[in-house]
Design an enzyme around this catalytic site. Sequence first.
Site, PDB file in Angstrom:
ATOM      1  N   ASP A  80      50.076  34.208  39.397  1.00 56.28           N
ATOM      2  CA  ASP A  80      48.819  34.956  39.355  1.00 56.28           C
ATOM      3  C   ASP A  80      49.121  36.319  38.732  1.00 56.28           C
ATOM      4  O   ASP A  80      49.893  37.097  39.294  1.00 56.28           O
ATOM      5  CB  ASP A  80      48.282  35.100  40.796  1.00 56.28           C
ATOM      6  N   ASP A  91      41.969  38.655  35.229  1.00 56.44           N
ATOM      7  CA  ASP A  91      42.694  38.165  36.403  1.00 56.44           C
ATOM      8  C   ASP A  91      42.740  36.650  36.252  1.00 56.44           C
ATOM      9  O   ASP A  91      41.697  36.038  35.992  1.00 56.44           O
ATOM     10  CB  ASP A  91      41.923  38.595  37.662  1.00 56.44           C
ATOM     11  N   HIS A 153      36.071  37.540  43.175  1.00 61.66           N
ATOM     12  CA  HIS A 153      35.594  38.925  43.321  1.00 61.66           C
ATOM     13  C   HIS A 153      35.047  39.454  42.018  1.00 61.66           C
ATOM     14  O   HIS A 153      35.502  39.063  40.938  1.00 61.66           O
ATOM     15  CB  HIS A 153      36.763  39.808  43.776  1.00 61.66           C
ATOM     16  N   HIS A 161      38.529  44.699  42.903  1.00 60.12           N
ATOM     17  CA  HIS A 161      37.596  44.089  43.861  1.00 60.12           C
ATOM     18  C   HIS A 161      36.390  45.008  43.975  1.00 60.12           C
ATOM     19  O   HIS A 161      36.332  45.881  44.817  1.00 60.12           O
ATOM     20  CB  HIS A 161      38.282  43.864  45.216  1.00 60.12           C
ATOM     21  N   GLU A 185      38.489  32.172  41.979  1.00 59.96           N
ATOM     22  CA  GLU A 185      39.833  31.695  42.292  1.00 59.96           C
ATOM     23  C   GLU A 185      39.876  30.784  43.514  1.00 59.96           C
ATOM     24  O   GLU A 185      40.177  31.225  44.612  1.00 59.96           O
ATOM     25  CB  GLU A 185      40.822  32.862  42.434  1.00 59.96           C
ATOM     26  N   GLU A 277      42.636  30.129  38.714  1.00 60.41           N
ATOM     27  CA  GLU A 277      41.772  31.304  38.570  1.00 60.41           C
ATOM     28  C   GLU A 277      41.527  31.637  37.109  1.00 60.41           C
ATOM     29  O   GLU A 277      42.422  31.530  36.274  1.00 60.41           O
ATOM     30  CB  GLU A 277      42.428  32.529  39.243  1.00 60.41           C
TER      31      GLU A 277
HETATM   32 CO    CO Z   1      41.814  37.568  41.650  1.00 61.17          CO
END
Ligand code: CO
Length: 292
Positions: A80, A91, A153, A161, A185, A277
């Site tokens: 990640d 992300d 998020h 976030h 995710e 994700e």
């Molecule tokens: Co994330």
Amino acid sequence: MEKEKILLAGEITKKVKADAKDFIKKGMPLLEIAERIENKIVELGGKPAFPTNLSINNIAAHYTPFHEDKTLAEGLLKVDFGVHIDGWLSDNAFSLDLENSELNKKLIESSKNALKKALETIEIKKTTNEIGKVIEDTIQEKGFQPIRNLSGHSMDQYDLHAGITMPNIDDNSNIEIPGGLYAIEPFATTGSGKVHDGKPSGIYMIVDDKNIRSPIAREVLNFIIDEYQTIPFCERWIIKKVGAKALFGLRQLEQNGNLHQFKQLVEEKGALVSQAENTILLLESEKIITTE
Ligand code: CO
């Protein structure tokens, strides 16, 4: 929103992801993997949006190698990482089965499918729990559980976030999704579907820039404010810049309430966890998956 910078962060992410999928092999030190990913991001003109998370098996998230980490890649590895350009973020995450295990592969497939369906479904004005339901149903169809206390998020400049939670279950949240930038995710597990806090991660975020007397701590704090602002960073990055004394400074800053240190997140039954994700930009006229 600065669309060009968001798209550029996404383009860099795609290249780094392709490289990582190609070079990561069982037995490779996690430290080497994290550094190669982070160096490649910089080489391509971006900055890491947070320390590379390399979480194995029952660790769902928030494992980044420590500065002298000897852990080797194995099992079900979740990779990640994110990129930012002037704070505009991407992300993304993928999972690798390093054991040639049918179970690992099925679990990885289920989070991947859940992500794909969620990205197909999401639109401005749909509700957050509609997306959660798609994720939950897709994972449960295969006999696994989504992790209910981890979620996607919304994101904003230098803000990973940014306030809107994208659940991995139908949580009745019923929030109408506004235009913006989102990370979706899904996590799938063979366990009960919850994570709890594990060991300290060495991943930190600034929460208060109030003054601190200790000269070492102040030096570390000034460096953090300059270099990372409000994005997460880790001890090995600070040690690289400031030296081993940084550990002392970080401890003082945490005690003084300047820093929050994240905990590793571990599946509560010790069961396997997979993750997928991507980042999606939702605009009135179009939706763009920036990281794939
Ligand atoms: Co994330």
